[in-house]
Design a protein around this motif. Structure first.
Motif, PDB file in Angstrom:
ATOM      1  N   THR A 191      47.825  45.568  37.888  1.00 14.32           N
ATOM      2  CA  THR A 191      47.147  46.830  38.194  1.00 14.32           C
ATOM      3  C   THR A 191      46.025  46.574  39.191  1.00 14.32           C
ATOM      4  O   THR A 191      45.670  45.430  39.474  1.00 14.32           O
ATOM      5  CB  THR A 191      46.531  47.469  36.930  1.00 14.32           C
TER       6      THR A 191
ATOM      7  N   SER B  35      47.820  45.623  30.279  1.00 10.22           N
ATOM      8  CA  SER B  35      48.234  46.888  30.885  1.00 10.22           C
ATOM      9  C   SER B  35      49.429  47.453  30.132  1.00 10.22           C
ATOM     10  O   SER B  35      50.189  46.718  29.486  1.00 10.22           O
ATOM     11  CB  SER B  35      48.596  46.677  32.357  1.00 10.22           C
TER      12      SER B  35
ATOM     13  N   TYR C  26      44.879  56.104  38.452  1.00 12.01           N
ATOM     14  CA  TYR C  26      44.152  55.975  37.193  1.00 12.01           C
ATOM     15  C   TYR C  26      42.968  56.945  37.202  1.00 12.01           C
ATOM     16  O   TYR C  26      42.183  56.953  38.153  1.00 12.01           O
ATOM     17  CB  TYR C  26      43.644  54.542  36.995  1.00 12.01           C
TER      18      TYR C  26
END
Length: 332
Positions: free
Chosen positions: A28, A129, A251
């Protein structure tokens, strides 16, 4: 499988790490060296990034923030302030059978687990994640685990069709009152709104303004995020959001608002407009991040997202376990 070697990466090798993060499904934006070093420098953390090599190719690894506790215990975490995910990243095995994927990935993960155990740390905590799905090489060997959640919203679907009646009502209310949403890069404004949330609860802000200065500079330089604000007709800025993204999704990293405008519908309007804007920009999915906080669940579920689990794994030494037991007895 060929012999695997694990060692700490030097700064000159961080590009290799970022390439692994970019190509791995469990990597990520919060795993990147840019994000990690920003946190290291802002929060004065001791950061280590370890790489797992097979025939000179980087096939896995993990970052850790390490600190001394009470001058005795060495504790490590894959995350720090304002960083929801971290920990292990390993290469993908596209096209391989399930059995082959398990064999290859477990070989890497078992080597990483042994290496972590040999680091002589008293506590290791990794919040992984949501795309890191197989933690069995750790739980089968004595590590503890926990389950957390995230809300994913598919931006390729009709967003309006999934909105709850209450959410639609608040969006329409704030729009009729003349609130507008627009993009703006202003770390001073964001920090002021962010601090208000904590001041209202008689708490200090967990981060300083310099952190938002550096994040906004990073997302602009790397084109990995944007900031939006909600503004009244009189020009008063009452809510703001910063969203970051990587190759897989957006996000909903942080959102703040003036508590005196809680009933204005500003939060509903800015969430809706930002999501609509991201959809137009071609983003396919947003991780709304708020699923582990009961006070946010009712609001976030108004967008009709999908609940997705992710895992925490934890290793604790015997002497650290004893410390926790003693603390528990002392509190009683």
């Amino acid at each position: 499988m060929s012999e695997i070697q694990i060692r700490e990466l030097g700064p000159a090798e961080y590009k290799l790490w970022d390439e692994l993060v970019e190509t791995s499904s469990c990597g990520t934006v919060f795993h990147t060296s840019d994000w990690l070093t920003l946190c290291r420098d802002t929060f004065s953390k001791d950061l280590k990034i370890y790489g797992c090599f097979q025939e000179d190719a980087l096939v896995g690894g993990f970052p850790l923030f390490i600190r001394k506790m009470n001058g005795i215990f060495k504790v490590a975490s894959s995350t720090c302030e304002m960083t929801p995910y971290g920990g292990i990243v390993i290469k993908d095995f596209p096209g391989a059978s399930v059995r082959k994927q398990v064999q290859e990935s477990h070989e890497i993960l078992n080597q990483l687990r042994v290496f972590l155990s040999n680091m002589k740390l008293d506590s290791i905590e990794m919040k992984l994640s949501p795309d890191f799905k197989d933690i069995r090489p750790f739980t089968w060997n004595g590590w503890e685990s926990g389950v957390f959640y995230a809300y994913y919203l598919n931006l390729e679907k009709d967003i309006d069709a999934g909105l709850s009646k209450d959410l639609k009502k608040n969006i329409n209310k704030s729009a009729k009152e003349g609130l507008v949403v627009k993009k703006l890069k202003d770390s001073n404004l964001y920090y002021n709104l962010f601090s208000m949330v904590y001041t209202r609860q008689n708490l200090s802000s967990p981060v300083q303004k310099i952190f938002f200065d550096r994040v906004i500079e990073l997302v602009e330089r790397k084109n990995i995020g944007e900031m939006w604000i909600a503004e009244t007709p009189e020009g008063e800025r009452v809510a703001a959001q910063i969203r970051v993204w990587d190759k897989q999704r957006v996000y909903a990293w942080t959102a703040s608002s003036d508590p005196s405008y809680r009933k204005s519908g500003a939060n509903s309007l800015i969430y809706y407009n930002v999501i609509s804007d991201l959809k137009v920009e071609g983003h396919k999915e947003i991780n709304m991040l708020a699923a582990n906080h009961s006070q946010f669940t009712d609001f976030i579920t108004g967008f009709n997202p999908e609940l997705v689990p992710h895992y925490l794994i934890n290793y604790t030494s015997q002497r650290y376990k004893l410390l926790r037991v003693c603390r528990g007895l002392f509190k009683k």
